[in-house]
Enzyme design. Structure first.
Site, PDB file in Angstrom:
ATOM      1  CB  SER A 335      -0.666   0.021   1.347  1.00  8.57           C
ATOM      2  OG  SER A 335      -0.081   0.333   2.489  1.00  8.57           O
ATOM      3  CE1 TYR A 336       1.797   7.482  -2.217  1.00  9.55           C
ATOM      4  CE2 TYR A 336       1.284   8.489  -0.101  1.00  9.55           C
ATOM      5  CZ  TYR A 336       1.826   8.667  -1.220  1.00  9.55           C
ATOM      6  OH  TYR A 336       2.307   9.677  -1.652  1.00  9.55           O
ATOM      7  N   PRO A 337       3.213   4.179   0.599  1.00 14.72           N
ATOM      8  CG  PRO A 337       5.478   4.182  -0.736  1.00 14.72           C
ATOM      9  CD  PRO A 337       3.806   4.310  -0.837  1.00 14.72           C
TER      10      PRO A 337
END
Length: 862
Positions: A335-337
């Site tokens: 997922s978005y880091p």
């Protein structure tokens, strides 16, 4: 049918999102800038059929900069940069022509859906895209809504389809907070950097940094590293003594006991305790306690924790770790880091993410056991309201990701599985002994339920020797009692992981910018990365921070930047006025700047102790045209020539070698020429140190060598050695490198094209005559008879490099290995003979009037 334009932040993301929304039924084509693709398909939009065009940008479309004249370091007082200097938005990468590309694709579209990353930077890019596209889109009918914002956290079918069904609006306040940060960092950073760089590089020769930069976040980051260095330097070790006792509960094994007093700093007192305890023959058990203890599973993973672990455990720098995490995200693995959140929302599909990992041989058993027994709800963490924690979104293998990509993915996955595992439980036994009047303790741990430590073995309870079974009042024979002499030790240099923790604690930078600030202080030669990824400040870094402390400690302390970050967050929340925050902060730093300039002598005193003045640095190389004494060549960055008699410094091209050029002199100013070279495979050209810094003709710019000089008669100039127009770039001219024989070559004076020709020729000269076909200058070539490749054993030939069939097999186009910013143009791949339009620059018989007094005089005498 309506046309809907959709824009993502990166080309790979656009492709993935389009693939999901079109269910793989789309057509793709390259955009006009060559970097971005356009994916088209037909589908349904808000209940109506629509034609979709999905494309992307490549990060920021625009960047903030000062207008033209304020970019000159020489002509502008840095103090003007705080308020007087107007700024403008320029294209971040002009080569990509991103604005034109967006306008071409957006023309005639009815709606736009923004798929930019869901953080503040992403919101800012939303408005950059809108500024480019809205003028060319179809005008809305009445109050019809045309701008939509998609909110998503991972590139999965579920998340993308859910975002498409719940479109929102871009957040103007978050975009403004980014604009404010950009303007503050530009104005404050440039003013301080320009002043201190010019001041100190004009006085000291061995600073070994081409830029002495200041940054509102960068400088406090360096401050943390220097603060630890100062603690190490000022540390004075102290001797202390520890009483160590061993008892023998069984004949074979001995048990080491810890003294309850821990340590004493007086030897005589320590000796007294030793004498007292030595009188006892047995150790008596005073108490035995057993407690079940719990080691909690980790909180869900956010950016800062990921960067900490990547540095401390995986040996990856924060910048490198972030790049890998972004790549894993765009490929759909995680997922978005970039997130500050450590709490999963109630509706997050934990089981779905866990099922994805059920077949990986490394953790399949653990995952299957969790799925059958039921997962534990993750611990309640901090909800920053941005994105869910970093989570693996699909299965991967080591072969797929390779190297560092797999190591980071493996850690993220193990961490996620640990958050839904049980806590680790262990039984702690504490036995308290008395030996004479002194108390000693022994502690043992036995794991009863490993829980999450099965998947994160590095967190497991260390195996210890099991304690003997005993009860209160038991007596054990004493094996030995001795006094150990030890010394207190200084703290070690900060690790990157510790620095990240300090930056987060004090509010320096954001989860996105922390890696950038750490990378900056490394690149500026303020700190070096030692083994164990520890950051050791250099002499320059230490002196700068001490200087800031001496003049104005707030420039380096985290307090003022932390306060600014809070103000920027208030702008993002709509609770503070953008213009007021900007004006107030710039006013504070403007006052600080004026005080810094007035007090610079304080920092200069520290510099004098650590660095050598220009006159005492470097080695004699070439003669000055004014006093005819030798000037010294200073190799430390930025390399330059300094005349101590005239007290003048002349900048030189960087990232290459400089040597004297045959003791030849410039006909304009009598300075001895020097030769710059980027190596045998690169290019080289002579230059006059004076003309390089003070262009003699109006059509020349600062930083031009002899290969761009328009002098009509000088034997080293473009007029005499220019052959023809570059075969790749628009403005460049291919110039003969007269020093390159016997491996002759000509090189473009603008880009990195190098043409090798006439190997082993005895002599190569540029003829005054030109080619009838392409107007390039003809070349006269002399070969030795034994090595002549010319037909009929001829040794001389005159012809056009581009058009003459005799020269056809003797010319090879290559690209120089260039790092110097002066040489524009990317690394090309095309090999073989360069054939192009010559159009020689021509021998100018009426050069424009020199603008420099000294050059004007010299030109008059020539």
């Amino acid at each position: 049918m309506r046309t809907v334009l959709m824009v993502a932040e990166k080309p790979s993301l656009a492709q993935s999102i389009a693939k999901i929304l079109s269910r793989g039924n789309m057509s793709s084509r390259k955009g006009l800038n060559g970097a971005c693709s356009v994916h088209e398909y037909t589908g349904s939009f808000l209940g109506q059929s629509a034609h979709f065009k999905m494309t992307s940008v490549c990060g920021h479309v625009m960047t903030l900069d000062f207008i033209g004249k304020y970019n000159s370091w020489d002509k502008v007082d840095p103090a003007e940069l705080f308020s007087k200097a107007p700024t403008e938005k320029k294209e971040a990468n002009p080569k990509l022509t991103m604005v034109k590309f967006l306008q071409v694709e957006g023309r005639g579209c009815d709606c736009i859906v923004l798929w930019l990353d869901c953080d503040k930077e992403g919101e800012n890019i939303c408005f950059e895209v809108l500024d480019a596209v809205l003028p060319v889109m179809n005008k809305p009918r009445g109050t019809e809504r045309t701008i939509y914002r998609a909110k998503f956290s991972s590139i999965t079918d579920t998340d993308i389809c859910n975002a498409m069904n719940h479109l929102g609006e871009p957040n103007r306040n978050e975009a403004l907070s980014v604009d404010a940060r950009q303007e503050l960092d530009l104005r404050i950073g440039c003013a301080f950097t320009r002043f201190q760089t010019k001041y100190f590089q004009g006085k000291y020769g061995n600073l070994d940094s081409s830029l002495i930069s200041f940054g509102p976040c960068q400088t406090p980051t360096l401050g943390f590293c220097v603060e630890r260095h100062d603690k190490i330097q000022s540390f004075k070790p102290e001797t202390y003594w520890v009483l160590q006792a061993k008892v023998n509960p069984e004949k074979e094994n001995s048990l080491t006991l810890d003294w309850d007093r821990v340590r004493v700093f007086d030897r005589e007192v320590a000796q007294m305790f030793l004498n007292i305890t030595k009188m006892a023959k047995e150790a008596k058990v005073e108490s035995v306690s057993k407690k079940e203890k719990v080691k909690q599973r980790p909180l869900a993973l956010n950016t800062v924790e990921m960067l900490r672990v990547a540095s401390a455990a995986l040996g990856m720098g924060p910048q490198h770790a972030m790049q890998i995490a972004e790549r894993l995200y765009t490929q759909g693995y995680i997922s978005y880091p970039r997130t500050e959140t450590t709490h999963y929302p109630e509706n997050f599909d934990l089981k779905g993410c866990l099922r994805q990992q059920a077949n990986n041989p490394y953790w399949a058993e653990t995952v299957k056991a969790l799925l059958s027994e039921g997962v534990n709800r993750p611990r309640k963490g901090h909800d920053a309201g941005d994105h869910p924690p970093i989570t693996p979104m699909r299965a991967a293998t080591e072969a797929e990701l390779g190297g560092d990509g797999w190591r980071l993915y493996e850690y993220i996955t193990r961490h996620f599985i640990a958050t839904v595992s049980a806590d680790c439980k262990y039984l702690q036994t504490t036995i308290s002994f008395s030996i004479g009047p002194e108390r000693f303790t022994c502690v043992g741990k036995v794991v009863t339920s490993p829980g999450f430590t099965e998947i994160m073995p590095w967190h497991s309870i260390p195996l210890e020797e099991s304690l003997p079974h005993c009860e209160k009042g038991d007596l054990f024979p004493i094996g030995e009692i001795k006094l150990l002499e030890k010394q207190t030790s200084p703290p070690d240099y900060l690790t990157e992981a510790e620095l990240i923790t300090l930056m987060e604690k004090h509010g320096i930078g954001t989860d996105a910018s922390i890696p950038v600030h750490i990378n900056n202080i490394c690149q500026r030669n303020y700190v070096t990365v030692e083994s164990g990824r520890r950051l050791k400040p250099t002499n320059l870094g230490i002196v700068l921070v001490h200087g800031y402390y001496k003049i104005d400690a707030e420039l380096v302390l985290p307090t003022i930047r932390s306060a600014v970050e809070k103000q920027l967050n208030l702008i993002a929340l709509g609770k503070a006025n953008y213009h007021q925050v900007l004006e107030h902060t710039l006013d504070i730093f403007k006052r600080k700047f004026h005080y810094f300039v007035d007090s610079i002598a304080g920092m200069d005193e520290l510099m004098e102790v650590s660095f050598s003045p220009l006159a005492a640095t470097g080695k004699p190389l070439s003669r000055c045209g004014k006093c005819h004494r030798f000037m010294k060549y200073i190799q430390a960055k930025p390399s330059r020539l300094h005349c101590s008699h005239c007290d003048d410094t002349y900048s030189l091209p960087q990232n290459g070698t400089i040597k004297l050029y045959k003791e030849l002199r410039c006909p304009l100013d009598d300075f001895e020429l020097v030769l710059w070279s980027s190596g045998s495979r690169g290019k080289s050209y002579p230059l006059c140190p004076y003309c390089y810094n003070h262009p003699p003709f109006r059509d020349m710019k600062k930083g031009m060598g002899c290969n761009e000089c328009t002098h009509p008669t000088c034997q080293h100039s473009l007029s005499m050695l220019g052959i023809g127009q570059c075969v790749e770039c628009e403005n460049g001219v291919l110039v003969l490198d007269s020093t390159s024989g016997p491996k002759w070559k000509m090189a473009c004076n603008k880009c990195n094209v190098v043409v090798h020709f006439f190997e082993n020729a005895h002599r190569v000269r540029v003829s005054p005559e030109t080619c009838d076909l392409c107007e390039a200058a003809l070349v006269d070539v002399d070969f030795n008879k034994a090595k002549s490749p010319l037909p009929g054993d001829e040794t001389q030939h005159s012809g056009c490099v581009f058009c003459d069939p005799v020269f056809q097999d003797l010319v090879e186009l290559k690209h120089a290995a260039m790092r110097h910013p002066m040489h524009r143009g990317g690394q090309g791949k095309r090999q073989g003979r360069g054939r192009g339009k010559g159009r020689r620059p021509g021998g100018r018989l009426n050069p424009k009037k020199p603008k420099d007094k000294m050059a004007a005089l010299a030109a008059y005498f020539v």
